[in-house]
Enzyme design. Sequence first.
Site, PDB file in Angstrom:
ATOM      1  N   ASP A  25       0.857  -1.176   0.000  1.00  0.00           N
ATOM      2  CA  ASP A  25       0.000   0.000   0.000  1.00  0.00           C
ATOM      3  C   ASP A  25       0.904   1.240   0.000  1.00  0.00           C
ATOM      4  OD1 ASP A  25      -2.312   1.638   0.368  1.00  0.00           O
ATOM      5  OD2 ASP A  25      -1.952   1.618   2.526  1.00  0.00           O
ATOM      6  N   ASP A  27      -0.273   5.186   1.104  1.00  0.00           N
ATOM      7  CA  ASP A  27      -0.544   6.068   2.249  1.00  0.00           C
ATOM      8  C   ASP A  27      -0.662   5.263   3.532  1.00  0.00           C
ATOM      9  OD1 ASP A  27      -1.184   8.953   1.137  1.00  0.00           O
ATOM     10  OD2 ASP A  27      -2.121   7.539  -0.238  1.00  0.00           O
ATOM     11  N   ASP A 199      -2.236  -0.626   5.882  1.00  0.00           N
ATOM     12  CA  ASP A 199      -2.525  -0.023   7.185  1.00  0.00           C
ATOM     13  C   ASP A 199      -3.997   0.181   7.466  1.00  0.00           C
ATOM     14  OD1 ASP A 199      -2.649   2.162   5.175  1.00  0.00           O
ATOM     15  OD2 ASP A 199      -2.981   3.412   6.944  1.00  0.00           O
TER      16      ASP A 199
END
Length: 245
Positions: A25, A27, A199
């Site tokens: 991922d 961000d 996240d």
Amino acid sequence: MPLFTEPLLAPPPPLDIARDALFLDFDGTLVEIAPRPDAITLPPGLAARLAALEGALGGAFALVSGRNLAELVRYLDGFGGLIIGGHGAEARGLSGADTPPPEALAALQSRMSAFARAERLLYEPKAHGAALHYRSRPDFGPEVEAFIQSLLQQFSGFSVQPAKMAYELRPASASKDRALARLWDLPRFAGRRPVFLGDDTTDEPAIAWAAAQGGYGVKVGPGETAARYRLADPAAVLSWLEGGA
């Protein structure tokens, strides 16, 4: 699949560059979350570090993000590898993977933009959807969720994607686990073990997919997760990656 909390999770083992395929991922995983999506600070030399990592892995590497593909390409000038954007709706390096925007996109974005102005929220248009960020009004989450749910009743072809202090509407056909399944058909991933780092809630289906294929997921930051391992923040991710490259 069980959900694990902080005390139960250890850091992941070192990345095995001869055996693993890596999916990251963006961000919250490679860069810290910022007050605005356009206010992120890139770690020094990030594009070059990712290019070196891709080379070490024999090309078995991809970024898989909810951001627009064009933004990712701009931020990572110098990295020429596989990039999935829009939760799987856009792709660079994967033929035939792009999803056409839903027909009602313009009308949906207009409604979301007007709501953001009226409620003093951050509106983020996307190539295939849009997001409302309520970080500036942290107690306003239930109202944003109710508005988003009302839009789902009016506009077909979309799914809601909860995120950190935000709600997003994306094409119903786009998801990170489906994107990984398409990537997995590429010859460069043959015989490898998938490892996914993310996240947010949008990453959980991809974490589960990696585990189902005999690999594992890594949760970045706090919160419940189906991942087997955890790293504290993007700085810890970059440090772990350096050990594998």
